[in-house]
Design an enzyme around this catalytic site. Structure first.
Site, PDB file in Angstrom:
ATOM      1  N   GLU A   1      60.164  -1.684  30.195  1.00  0.00           N
ATOM      2  CA  GLU A   1      60.565  -2.628  31.236  1.00  0.00           C
ATOM      3  C   GLU A   1      59.561  -3.769  31.298  1.00  0.00           C
ATOM      4  OE1 GLU A   1      60.529   0.179  34.426  1.00  0.00           O
ATOM      5  OE2 GLU A   1      62.209   1.293  33.588  1.00  0.00           O
TER       6      GLU A   1
ATOM      7  N   GLU B   1      64.203   4.850  32.944  1.00  0.00           N
ATOM      8  CA  GLU B   1      63.256   5.494  32.037  1.00  0.00           C
ATOM      9  C   GLU B   1      63.920   6.534  31.145  1.00  0.00           C
ATOM     10  OE1 GLU B   1      62.728   4.825  35.205  1.00  0.00           O
ATOM     11  OE2 GLU B   1      61.082   3.373  35.100  1.00  0.00           O
TER      12      GLU B   1
ATOM     13  N   HIS C   1      51.695   4.649  41.890  1.00  0.00           N
ATOM     14  CA  HIS C   1      51.049   3.785  40.904  1.00  0.00           C
ATOM     15  C   HIS C   1      49.666   4.296  40.509  1.00  0.00           C
ATOM     16  CE1 HIS C   1      54.210   1.118  42.392  1.00  0.00           C
ATOM     17  NE2 HIS C   1      53.977   0.277  41.409  1.00  0.00           N
TER      18      HIS C   1
HETATM   19  C1  LIG Z   1      61.573   4.511  38.517  1.00  0.00           C
HETATM   20  C2  LIG Z   1      60.817   3.238  38.567  1.00  0.00           C
HETATM   21  N1  LIG Z   1      60.576   2.559  37.441  1.00  0.00           N
HETATM   22  C3  LIG Z   1      59.870   1.424  37.447  1.00  0.00           C
HETATM   23  C4  LIG Z   1      59.380   0.917  38.621  1.00  0.00           C
HETATM   24  C5  LIG Z   1      58.555  -0.375  38.615  1.00  0.00           C
HETATM   25  N2  LIG Z   1      59.295  -1.440  39.290  1.00  0.00           N
HETATM   26  C6  LIG Z   1      59.049  -1.759  40.569  1.00  0.00           C
HETATM   27  S1  LIG Z   1      60.102  -2.930  41.152  1.00  0.00           S
HETATM   28  C7  LIG Z   1      60.887  -3.035  39.649  1.00  0.00           C
HETATM   29  C8  LIG Z   1      62.039  -3.963  39.499  1.00  0.00           C
HETATM   30  C9  LIG Z   1      63.125  -3.671  40.485  1.00  0.00           C
HETATM   31  O1  LIG Z   1      64.178  -4.580  40.339  1.00  0.00           O
HETATM   32  P1  LIG Z   1      65.392  -4.615  41.339  1.00  0.00           P
HETATM   33  O2  LIG Z   1      65.996  -3.251  41.446  1.00  0.00           O
HETATM   34  O3  LIG Z   1      66.267  -5.706  40.927  1.00  0.00           O
HETATM   35  O4  LIG Z   1      64.758  -4.910  42.784  1.00  0.00           O
HETATM   36  P2  LIG Z   1      63.939  -6.207  43.244  1.00  0.00           P
HETATM   37  O5  LIG Z   1      62.494  -5.924  42.985  1.00  0.00           O
HETATM   38  O6  LIG Z   1      64.460  -7.364  42.490  1.00  0.00           O
HETATM   39  O7  LIG Z   1      64.173  -6.307  44.709  1.00  0.00           O
HETATM   40  C10 LIG Z   1      60.299  -2.171  38.734  1.00  0.00           C
HETATM   41  C11 LIG Z   1      60.716  -2.050  37.332  1.00  0.00           C
HETATM   42  C12 LIG Z   1      59.643   1.649  39.793  1.00  0.00           C
HETATM   43  N3  LIG Z   1      59.194   1.250  40.983  1.00  0.00           N
HETATM   44  N4  LIG Z   1      60.364   2.795  39.733  1.00  0.00           N
END
Ligand SMILES: Cc1ncc(C[n+]2csc(CCOP(=O)(O)OP(=O)(O)O)c2C)c(N)n1
Ligand SMILES: Cc1ncc(C[n+]2csc(CCOP(=O)(O)OP(=O)(O)O)c2C)c(N)n1
Ligand SMILES: [Mg+2]
Ligand SMILES: [Mg+2]
Lengths: 324, 379, 324, 379
Positions: free
Chosen positions: C29, C60, C129
């Site tokens: 990602e 994942e 984290h």
């Molecule tokens: C299972 C998981 N994988 C990766 C992350 C890291 N991460 C945090 S926010 C994010 C992007 C989320 O995108 P979206 O669902 O569009 O929500 P937005 O942040 O745009 O509100 C990622 C990959 C996470 N929090 N949880």
């Protein structure tokens, strides 16, 4: 007193828990009409209805994730994972949610979820049906983990697990489902998170849980004819561990062996060895030794008898411990 | 109310436990009716010679014979368990025969018909259910992955493999098998997303046999499964899974589409599990006998036989020959099973890693000396 | 010789691996244009294109599951998990597929997959984290697990992990990403699955890996002024363990302490304590002691300094070991 | 070609990174144009008084002010990180104000606007980002779950909670928030399945802000996200997420539908993340400035202000008062943050379990005596 198989004792325990508390809801694959592939929920949907015995879609994360939501709404979900090897799709929900929500919310959101997992080998099954994943859960802060070895414990511990305000991973020794014993339905049981001496002895302390308790007892019996007096402890609770009785025993015997089906590397035996060594260092005549599955992929069933600890392998390691 | 339509009203219902009759299914692709009548479909023309037709019949009959024999072997204690394909022969042979040599199939645990079509030795499947190994065939050479027991996991493998095909610029596709129950697994839905996003040359072949063990399809989806695909941005199609010709045509078209770079397709083969889930299962607990009787009228083999006979494309001698071949096959399977040597205990140490670790090598040595100790003691 | 941060060394290592083998494909990602949230893949998509540096959908299991398929097709996927706490949705694919396919296929389907996981705490982050999930993987037969502690190892071990024919879970100490050191790009590195003595000493053997190696070295340094001579070993490989150098050391020092950030219960320290005790029983003056995270849910970041082992807590336990 | 339609041709494209103009979106529900003009939608009538309109404006303005202040506090080192809602105020206030007292919301980590609407004290959100706790509010009392950082996990919680509502026979619904990226998680798709199968009173509210950190929506879906729902058997609807009135109307309708037992709805609120993903992020690496400029013309607050002014429903004094209230709020937030006491170290031992274990109690005691040792040493 009534004679029950371990499986039937679980069934009775579930029934009792559902009668005692209307908030108890069972969830799982095939647990309704079929009564579960091991029939542990046999008859319960008929008697308690589809709202309380829920045949779920085929997705373990879905089972655990919706259980979290039900718990937030005041329910006490009891989730059946069909086989040990199929708990992993739910692992994210278990490790990052079920285990953490009490701490996250500082107690405002209790998670009284019971996760029933038939575990272990010895039934001649195909891949993923014979695993012993308990260490994955015991290593996870926020979960409590128990394993039952006999019908009476099955009956009582399951009810206690369901009544517990914390999430409990409840391991059932699937190859002992058909073992029978007398169960006294009227006694008051020992606390859930306690281990128990199941055979007294002086020369060595043998620890086991779940399916291996029977094996350990057989080994102790066999050793008796060789003049060895082995104390056997059924750990019952894997997290938290209840090592009080173990330490008391090891201080007397000076020797300790732990047995489990799970691969040895980082299995429960590792933690127990580390702790017992620390607390009983000056009493130990030998290092705490472990008898576990080999550190290999669970083999095809024709080889499982060679993979799993049995009476002979336990005695072999007992002899090593005695020889130190 | 255009913005919040009630989708459920727009689609044909899925029949479920105890439903005595299949509803009319306007979307169902069919080329051979249950009565053995050849019909045409506007989107799926199928040019097929008489030899190929007879070969399909032979496939169907032989895999059923194999299945019957394996079930018997299990009853006699020779296999730990057996997952029967009874009733799903057409879905599997149709899909299996649609595959090209360079394609790769990703089965569940029930695709014996596809295994057959890929040239897997039945004994290499039997050895898994006997507990000798976890699948005895060479997946790479045969283009047929090992059986995957964890529901749905193989759909992502197939998609990743298809991404590899893309990178290789190869003229090939991946064919992922899954059950109706599997559509509820998150990983399966992720596979649909990946396939769509990357335009991967993968076809999802879902055998909707109406049950996941005891759980009827209604519990997994309220709308026909093939409709799932549109929401992920690629086409879905429902085919009569008991019609080997329709399955062949639809799967061929989808694989061709994948190979030419037009992305994935989701195929729902509408069929029925005529036997138990596995030999450990007892379907009388959760379904009515009448349902099975109803589906027997749609038997996937009977209709091909009827068509072949009635059209004069095959005669009694042909059917007798296939029966005889089936009996030979059964004998070979039985004999091969009974003569199968048990695996050596050391096997379990030898394939954990490509590069053996000292730890496991040491455990292997311990294992050997431990057992040598017994032999010594026994002498 | 060139001076690199640990993060940049990983970036260079990835670049080198991609140059050396066209089958290496990075997946994760935000690893493309963004270069990953820690910039470990910075510039790689620009130079190697979108087919080799794949920004994946947000799932994942999808990353690992498609990596399995790519590996079956002859590729060598390197998967980035964005943070330690987000590996669990992929757990099913890792434990039931990645780890088992080599054995399932009896070697016909090798799984040369590298799973990069930035791990550990100390960066003031929010929930999930700062986790140290290495024991979950080390307990899983079929995986190999390593952890790096410094830029040179980062550079070499990453290339070695990618070249390894087995699946390797590669732990990166995120709070050390910005630590700098000299890296010799021309030496030939030690084998991947080997531990290394990083400071010689006579009184006690201190074991660490990943972020805690630096802490262990600082502790050893501090102890020197108290007249204690501590040998520090960087374990580097967590599965298989390379305990040869450890045992050699413990037989000399008679005392051993293991330190890691992960919760102590069933952490790597447990296994190491059990094994070292068994192999060095007669040399041990004290039980093998452990310094780990407390067995609590990883706390909010204001408390992480109190949760994580630091120099003082290490010395505290070293003193306990010396006092036996 | 009816059987294998190319779905992608049938739908409107999704704009993505660098796309300068929004395409015409026939499916988009809108009640207030970017220019501040009130329009009608055949399916979503909204009766709304002037007080309520002004209250919505106030909500929007205050949560933006809060957001700005939190961002500043982070820059000054007072917060570990901050996830800005800039640009998504209308989506969040619209959804938050649609909730009834007995409903339960399940946020991600960005729903400060919903938190506000539920009456959560901003400082109880701030304390999380400061690292003092994992969310300071009472989720049960406020009907607003704690923030969930693991992408998508809360969608199953909301669905399970909704199943509880069903069992209680309560007149309530659950509202699950998720991002566009989250739609790719298997668990989210499982939640859609569960919700559909059990007709759970849950609404999925997806803020499609066009990005998952750096990854544009095209990577998650080739078709508009709201279309996902149909394949799972329930309605999906796309609403202008920068139009607070439309969001309010659509969410109200979906929640009402859920409460009356008609099952789930999937709402895609089409919006834009005007800021960085979090304060740790650098969006210049992956998107062009022009895109942001384009979206500024669709600012969710400006259009309400324009409408209120032009229609005479609010005057300068009102806007000034809201500004002043915003400044007060900012001061309160700043002061509260700076004065926030650090948590006690023992906190981490006290809430792991409802029933404390001896093991943790012992570690707590060790912890105390270890630290007491230092204090002794320092004296
Ligand atoms: C299972 C998981 N994988 C990766 C992350 C890291 N991460 C945090 S926010 C994010 C992007 C989320 O995108 P979206 O669902 O569009 O929500 P937005 O942040 O745009 O509100 C990622 C990959 C996470 N929090 N949880
Ligand atoms: C992840 C996982 N959960 C549970 C199981 C146990 N199980 C084996 S087969 C099966 C039902 C599968 O149904 P379906 O996908 O419809 O395939 P079918 O068996 O009908 O061919 C279940 C629940 C499993 N193998 N994997
Ligand atoms: Mg099925
Ligand atoms: Mg987003």
């Amino acid at each position: 007193m009534t004679t029950l198989t371990l499986g039937k004792a679980l069934n009775n325990g579930l029934r009792k828990a559902m009668e005692d508390d209307p908030k108890v809801v069972l969830m799982g694959e095939d647990i309704g009409k079929l009564g579960g592939v091991f029939r542990i929920t046999d008859g319960l949907q008929k008697d308690f209805g589809e709202a309380r015995v829920v045949d779920t879609p085929l997705a373990e994360a879905g089972i655990l994730g919706t259980a979290v939501g039900l718990a937030m709404r005041g329910y006490r979900p009891v989730c059946e994972i069909q086989f040990d090897g199929f708990v992993f799709p739910a692992y994210n929900q278990i490790v990052t949610q079920v285990a953490k929500i009490h701490a996250r919310s500082r107690g405002r959101l209790p998670m009284p979820i019971t996760i029933r997992i038939p575990f272990g080998g010895g039934i001649g099954a195909v891949e993923h049906h014979s695993e012993s994943p308990e260490a994955y859960f015991a290593h996870t802060t926020g979960l409590k983990v128990v394993a039952v070895s006999n019908p009476a414990d099955a009956y009582w511990m399951l009810q206690q697990a369901i009544a517990c305000p914390d999430p409990v991973v409840f391991f059932e020794p699937k190859r002992r489902y058909w073992d029978k014993a007398e169960v006294d339905l009227d006694v008051s049981p020992p606390p859930l998170f306690s281990s128990r001496v199941v055979r007294a002895g002086d020369d060595l302390t043998l620890l086991a849980y779940g399916p291996m308790v029977k094996t350990a007892l057989q080994a102790a019996q066999a050793a008796e004819s060789d003049g060895q007096s082995i104390e056997v402890i059924d750990l019952r609770t894997l997290s938290p561990l209840d090592l009080g009785p173990v330490e008391e025993s090891v201080r007397r015997t000076g020797r300790c062996v732990v047995v489990h089906e799970a691969q040895t590397n980082l299995g429960l035996g590792a933690e127990i060895a580390a702790r017992v060594t620390e607390s009983c260092f000056h009493s130990l005549e030998a290092p705490v030794l472990r008898v576990g599955g080999y550190d290999v992929t669970y083999p095809p069933s024709k080889l499982e008898e060679e993979y799993l600890p049995d009476l002979d392998r336990v005695l072999h390691v007992v002899d090593r411990a005695m020889g130190f | 109310m255009t913005a919040v339509p009630d989708v459920r009203e727009m689609v044909d219902p899925v029949p479920g436990a105890g439903a005595p009759h299949l509803p009319a299914q306007p979307d169902l692709v069919q080329l051979l009716t249950p009565e053995g009548e050849r019909v045409e479909h506007p989107d799926y023309a199928l040019e097929i010679g008489d030899d190929e037709l007879r070969a399909l019949y032979r496939d169907l009959a032989l895999v059923r014979r194999w299945d019957v024999e394996a079930t018997a072997l299990q009853r006699q204690g020779e296999l730990g368990i057996w997952a029967s394909l009874l009733g799903q022969e057409a879905a599997q042979i149709g899909a299996g025969r649609a595959l090209g040599a360079d394609d790769m199939a990703f089965p569940t645990y029930r695709e014996h018909g596809v295994a057959w079509a890929r040239g897997v030795d039945p004994l290499h499947v039997i050895s898994l259910f006997r507990g000798n190994d976890l699948g005895g065939w060479d997946p790479v050479q045969l283009g047929f992955n090992l059986y995957t027991v964890v529901i749905g996991a193989q759909c992502l493998h197939a998609t990743g493999y298809a991404m590899g095909i893309q990178r290789d610029g190869a003229d090939a596709a991946a064919l992922a098998f899954l059950g109706d129950g599997a559509t509820s697994q998150g990983e399966v839905n992720e596979a649909l997303i990946w396939a769509s996003t990357f335009d991967a040359p993968v076809v999802f072949f879902c055998q909707n046999n109406q049950y996941a063990i005891s759980v009827p399809i209604e519990r997994q989806s309220k709308v026909p499964l093939f409709q799932r695909a549109a929401g992920f941005g690629f086409p879905g199609v429902r085919v009569d899974g008991n019609d080997v010709l329709a399955v062949l045509a639809v799967t061929r078209a989808a694989l061709a589409r994948a190979r030419e770079g037009s992305g994935p397709t989701f195929i729902e083969a509408f069929t029925y599990r005529m036997g138990a889930h596995t030999t450990s299962d007892d379907p009388t607990r959760y379904r009515l006998a009448g349902e099975l009787e109803e589906w027997k009228l749609r038997d996937p083999i009977a209709r091909v036989k009827a068509y072949l006979s009635r059209s004069g494309k095959a005669d009694a001698a042909f059917f007798d020959a296939v029966d005889a071949e089936g009996d030979e096959l059964a004998v070979r399977i039985r004999k091969g099973t009974l003569e199968m040597p048990d695996p050596a205990g050391t096997e379990m140490f030898d394939h954990v890693y490509a590069e053996q670790t000292e730890e496991i090598a040491a455990q292997r040595a311990d294992f050997l000396s431990y057992h040598a100790g017994f032999e010594g003691a026994e002498q």
